[in-house]
Design a protein around this motif. Structure first.
Motif, PDB file in Angstrom:
ATOM      1  N   LYS A   1       0.868  -1.137  -0.129  1.00 39.39           N
ATOM      2  CA  LYS A   1      -0.067   0.134  -0.102  1.00 39.39           C
ATOM      3  C   LYS A   1       1.280   1.299   0.183  1.00 39.39           C
ATOM      4  O   LYS A   1       2.023   1.230   0.863  1.00 39.39           O
ATOM      5  CB  LYS A   1      -1.051   0.200   1.408  1.00 39.39           C
ATOM      6  CG  LYS A   1      -2.188   1.444   1.073  1.00 39.39           C
ATOM      7  CD  LYS A   1      -1.287   2.381   2.119  1.00 39.39           C
ATOM      8  CE  LYS A   1      -2.129   3.460   2.267  1.00 39.39           C
ATOM      9  NZ  LYS A   1      -1.336   4.338   3.498  1.00 39.39           N
TER      10      LYS A   1
ATOM     11  N   GLY B   1      -7.978   8.385   5.639  1.00 33.26           N
ATOM     12  CA  GLY B   1      -6.706   7.184   6.374  1.00 33.26           C
ATOM     13  C   GLY B   1      -7.186   5.766   6.234  1.00 33.26           C
ATOM     14  O   GLY B   1      -6.993   5.016   5.905  1.00 33.26           O
TER      15      GLY B   1
ATOM     16  N   ASP C   1      -5.775   2.238   4.261  1.00 35.06           N
ATOM     17  CA  ASP C   1      -4.188   1.453   5.594  1.00 35.06           C
ATOM     18  C   ASP C   1      -5.527   0.175   5.767  1.00 35.06           C
ATOM     19  O   ASP C   1      -5.137  -1.264   5.113  1.00 35.06           O
ATOM     20  CB  ASP C   1      -4.405   1.584   6.352  1.00 35.06           C
ATOM     21  CG  ASP C   1      -3.041   3.004   6.358  1.00 35.06           C
ATOM     22  OD1 ASP C   1      -2.889   2.790   5.066  1.00 35.06           O
ATOM     23  OD2 ASP C   1      -2.988   3.747   6.919  1.00 35.06           O
TER      24      ASP C   1
ATOM     25  N   ASN D   1      -1.326   8.353  13.030  1.00 39.02           N
ATOM     26  CA  ASN D   1      -1.896   8.574  12.221  1.00 39.02           C
ATOM     27  C   ASN D   1      -1.391   7.658  11.262  1.00 39.02           C
ATOM     28  O   ASN D   1      -1.910   7.196   9.702  1.00 39.02           O
ATOM     29  CB  ASN D   1      -3.296  10.048  11.784  1.00 39.02           C
ATOM     30  CG  ASN D   1      -1.472  10.245  11.194  1.00 39.02           C
ATOM     31  OD1 ASN D   1      -0.653  10.416  12.048  1.00 39.02           O
ATOM     32  ND2 ASN D   1      -1.486  11.476  10.443  1.00 39.02           N
TER      33      ASN D   1
HETATM   34 MG    MG Z   1      -2.041   7.120   5.887  1.00 40.91          MG
END
Ligand code: MG
Ligand code: ADP
Ligand code: ASP
Length: 422
Positions: A8, A152, A155, A210
């Motif tokens: 990723k 986010g 992930d 984060n």
């Molecule tokens: Mg991120």
């Protein structure tokens, strides 16, 4: 069959076309090691922030369905460009969005959970020798509505794909060299961890680290997918491995320190001290899908039959929360509600603190010695969090990082500073 690796790459790793060409090299390198590779990418650089900004310029309150339609476009650009970059470097590749793959989610806009991922199409491309480039962050419902997984969330897309494909490992490439004892942008002398448990990483991610989306860690733990967090810009470095706690030896009581500036504190004053009060208050919030983090109910003032209830929520839920408080005011007969939005949650996390007394006391004493007042406290088995004034957050993190012996002699390298939006 060849082993599958899911890679990723986050926004800074694909921020421009040169960086995308560089990512293609990292993908080909993994493929040359003899693996089948599935790549998940985020939107380029600040694209998602930029899309949010445009929506806010159009409407104060855009519908969450249209926000998902808009934000999901960012990842669509990256997958096509990366597939082109791979093809240009002689590597067969195909891009796929969430609909094409079948990344099925519940029908909750802006924070959907993945229910199931279909793997047949990906597998048939892999069998043809192609690298499959999948859009992170997005999902689709049974009735073909587009959803997103929360900021986010790429992930989580990557780890969930790794779980569904029974992949060997999920590598999260980013702009730092792994998971550090705290955010290296706040404390440059943060130390990189070679290994960390799912449990500790989950707590750290939840309280503001984060570098990984909390749900990605939850999913990895559930499917026992090893994660490596590593640098896009230093491919030889192995970064940080995240595995089950039983595979680790514990030395220090505290593994990491994190800060979170995304919450605010609501204090409801002089609530009647009767059975059912808290239920009415928090049911109102739950019905509107507002998550409450810390809750403190003060000692009852017997003569007045009242007490105060304070809680923390995300800053984005402020207006809705105040509307709900207005609705329940008459029933609960409280005198006043006030909001403190200049707060920070500072947390220390470590599986080594279990059965080791004195860690909380040491945290409170460290903050006290720096003149930092604690407004709220909460604990779990492996975490202690304190709410302090927002402008004291950096000082608190630095102080705690030092006192729990987490400082390194070296300065961490942070790549990928992006230009501002305007
Ligand atoms: Mg991120
Ligand atoms: P990406 O775009 O690759 O997903 P993110 O910005 O989401 O990258 O995550 C990487 C950032 O996480 C780092 O640049 C760093 O500032 C931040 N971060 C916060 N806490 C930590 C930590 N404990 N270890 C490493 N990075 C951290
Ligand atoms: N592009 C999305 C975001 O900025 C998802 C991600 O990057 O993981 O939040």
């Amino acid at each position: 069959m060849r082993k599958i690796i899911v890679q990723k790459f986050g926004g800074t790793s694909v921020a421009d076309t040169d960086k995308i060409k560089n990512v293609a090299k990292a993908v080909i390198r993994e493929r040359d090691l003899g693996h089948d590779v599935v790549v998940v990418v985020s939107a380029m650089g600040h694209t998602t922030d930029y899309l949010v900004k445009m929506a806010k310029e159009i409407s104060d309150n855009p519908s969450s369905r249209e926000m998902d339609m808009l934000l999901s476009t960012g990842e669509g650009v990256s997958i096509a460009l990366l597939a082109m970059a791979l093809q240009a470097q002689g590597c067969p590749a195909v891009s796929m969005n969430a609909i094409q793959v079948g990344i099925m989610t519940e029908k909750v806009h802006s924070k959907a959970r993945i229910i199931n991922i279909k793997t047949d199409k990906i597998k048939s491309h892999l069998e043809k020798g192609e690298v499959v480039v999948v859009a992170g962050f997005q999902g689709v419902t049974d009735d073909l509505e587009i959803t997103t997984l929360g900021r986010g969330g790429s992930d989580t897309s990557a780890v969930a794909l790794a779980g569904a494909l029974d992949a060997e490992r999920c590598d999260i490439y980013t702009d730092v060299e792994g998971v550090y004892t705290t955010d290296p942008r706040i404390v440059p002398h943060a130390s990189r961890l070679d290994i960390i448990s799912y449990e500790e990483m989950l707590e750290l991610a939840r309280v503001g680290a984060n570098v990984l989306h909390p749900r990605a860690v939850e999913t990895a733990k559930q499917y026992n997918v090893p994660i490596r967090v590593r640098s896009t810009f230093k491919l030889d470095n192995l970064g940080t491995l995240i595995v089950g706690v039983d595979e680790m030896e514990l030395h220090k009581p505290v593994t990491g320190v994190a800060s979170d500036l995304s919450q605010l504190r609501v204090v409801v004053c002089d609530v009647k001290d009767n059975p059912g009060t808290a239920a009415v208050l928090f049911n109102g919030l739950a019905k509107e899908n507002i998550s409450v983090d810390m809750i403190i109910q003060s000692y009852a003032r017997k003569a007045l039959n009242t007490n105060d209830i304070a809680f923390t929520i995300d800053k984005g839920d402020k207006e809705k929360t105040l509307e709900i408080m207005e609705k329940v005011k008459e029933e609960l007969e409280f005198s006043n509600v006030f909001v403190d939005d200049k707060i920070a949650k500072i947390s220390i996390v470590g599986a080594g603190m279990i059965d080791r007394p004195g860690i909380a006391a040491k945290m409170f004493k460290t903050l006290a010695d720096m003149g930092i007042n604690i407004k709220m406290i909460s604990t779990s088995e492996i975490k202690i969090s304190c709410i302090v004034a927002e402008d004291q957050a950096k000082k608190a993190v630095e102080g705690l990082h030092k006192v729990f012996h987490l400082d390194s002699d070296e300065v961490a390298e942070v790549k990928g500073d992006l230009p501002d939006l305007d």
